[in-house]
Write a protein that holds these residues in place. Structure first.
Motif: not given
Length: 349
Positions: A29-34, A281-284, A308-311, A313-320
């Motif tokens: 969770a401490s890795v930047s969402s960008v 919240d994770a994605c392989v 869900t588009g979220l990891s 609580g943060i919106s991320v494009d890779w949760m697709d």
């Protein structure tokens, strides 16, 4: 169960809900969402042009050999992809839908520097007539790019249940823009066979059998029907990350399988540090690459998660994740300590 194996360890921080840009911690969770994921970087539509022109072909079913035959004759007035050079290098590709993964693709040779290619080739499918009649034929024309960034030139879809099988003559058909079924995956990149398993903390009895934290096991078995970028085949390998962690600690890869569009990897990766709540919240992310000396070419990939588009609580494009990928991940979450087998299509988006 596998001839190669690798294990990687990191700890999830389940309490932080926002990324720490300056942190060097390996906590998920401490890795930047960008942080850019591999599929996001290579997910562009590579230069599709407006569909135009026509294609001439005929359909036939050989009752004796139980074989469906697509006689691809020629195309006329195709779109020009490279306007500076006035060039297109077209080929024709076919699928039987919706079961494209099982039946696979067929394609003609590539004709260089022409918008009026002549093929006179037969694409063949070994299939029972009754099964064929519940399929649709997707026939598309593509410009061949040396780097695999092929451009869509047009397509036609035919419902084989209503086809007049007494019509064996060559006929002309207008090429149309991409249909919904094509957008949803007719640009076939291959299919990955794999198994996954979640081992919750405390589920295997006393230590050392009992892991101090949960583990996700990923068994990459094989890939079928990869894009062939060179006449000699493809030299492929698989990369794996557990997003949002894109650090070296998360990164794993298989060995390279040379000159094979149907590589067998049989490689197992184990990630520990998982708690049950982290699974949502994770994605392989598993991506397949063609290996070359100067650069590796992206062939396709899958993302396993809840989509869900979220990891955290943060919106991320890779949760697709697609519906198939989400269902696969959910089945693993509901069946602790059990291998869940899957056959998932590789995708560019």
């Amino acid at each position: 169960e596998s001839d190669t194996a690798s294990e990687i360890s990191f700890q999830f921080n389940r309490h932080k809900k926002s990324p720490s840009i300056g942190s060097h911690s390996s906590d998920m969770a401490s890795v930047s969402s960008v942080s850019g994921s591999v599929l996001s970087v290579y997910s562009g539509d590579f230069g599709s042009v407006d569909a135009q022109g026509t294609v001439e072909f005929a359909l036939d079913y050989d009752e004796k050999n139980r074989e469906f035959q697509v006689h691809v004759s020629q195309c006329k007035d195709l779109a020009v992809v490279d306007e500076k050079k006035g060039r297109s290098d077209p080929y024709v590709k076919t699928y039987l839908l919706p079961d494209k993964a099982r039946m696979g693709k067929r394609k003609t040779s590539v004709k260089k520097r022409t918008v009026n290619p002549i093929y006179n080739e037969v694409l063949r499918y070994k299939i029972e007539k009754m099964v064929l009649l519940i399929q649709k034929l997707n026939l598309s024309v593509w410009h061949n790019d040396p780097l695999g960034r092929n451009s869509f030139l047009g397509e036609i879809e035919i419902d084989l249940a209503s086809w007049d099988w007494s019509n064996r003559k060559l006929n002309w058909y207008p090429l149309k823009p991409r249909s919904l079924s094509a957008v949803n995956g007719a640009d076939h990149r291959g299919v990955m066979s794999l198994s996954i398993k979640y081992v919750p903390p405390g589920s295997l009895g006393e230590w050392p059998k009992n892991p101090p934290s949960g583990e996700v096991h990923i068994w990459v078995k094989d890939v079928k029907d990869l894009l062939q970028l060179r006449p000699s085949g493809v030299d492929s390998f698989v990369k794996c990350y557990v997003l949002p962690d894109t650090s070296k600690k998360s990164y794993q890869k298989t060995r390279v399988i040379k000159r094979d569009t149907n590589p067998v990897f049989n490689h197992t990766i184990v990630y520990d540090g998982f708690h049950t709540e982290d699974l949502k919240d994770a994605c392989v992310e598993l991506t397949v690459w063609d290996h070359e000396k100067l650069t590796n070419h992206f062939l396709g990939g899958i993302r396993l998660g809840l989509g869900t588009g979220l990891s955290y609580g943060i919106s991320v494009d890779w949760m697709d994740s697609t519906q198939e990928e989400v269902a696969f991940w959910q089945e693993m979450m509901l069946a602790a300590n059990e291998w869940i087998e899957g056959l998932l299509p590789l995708r560019s988006l």
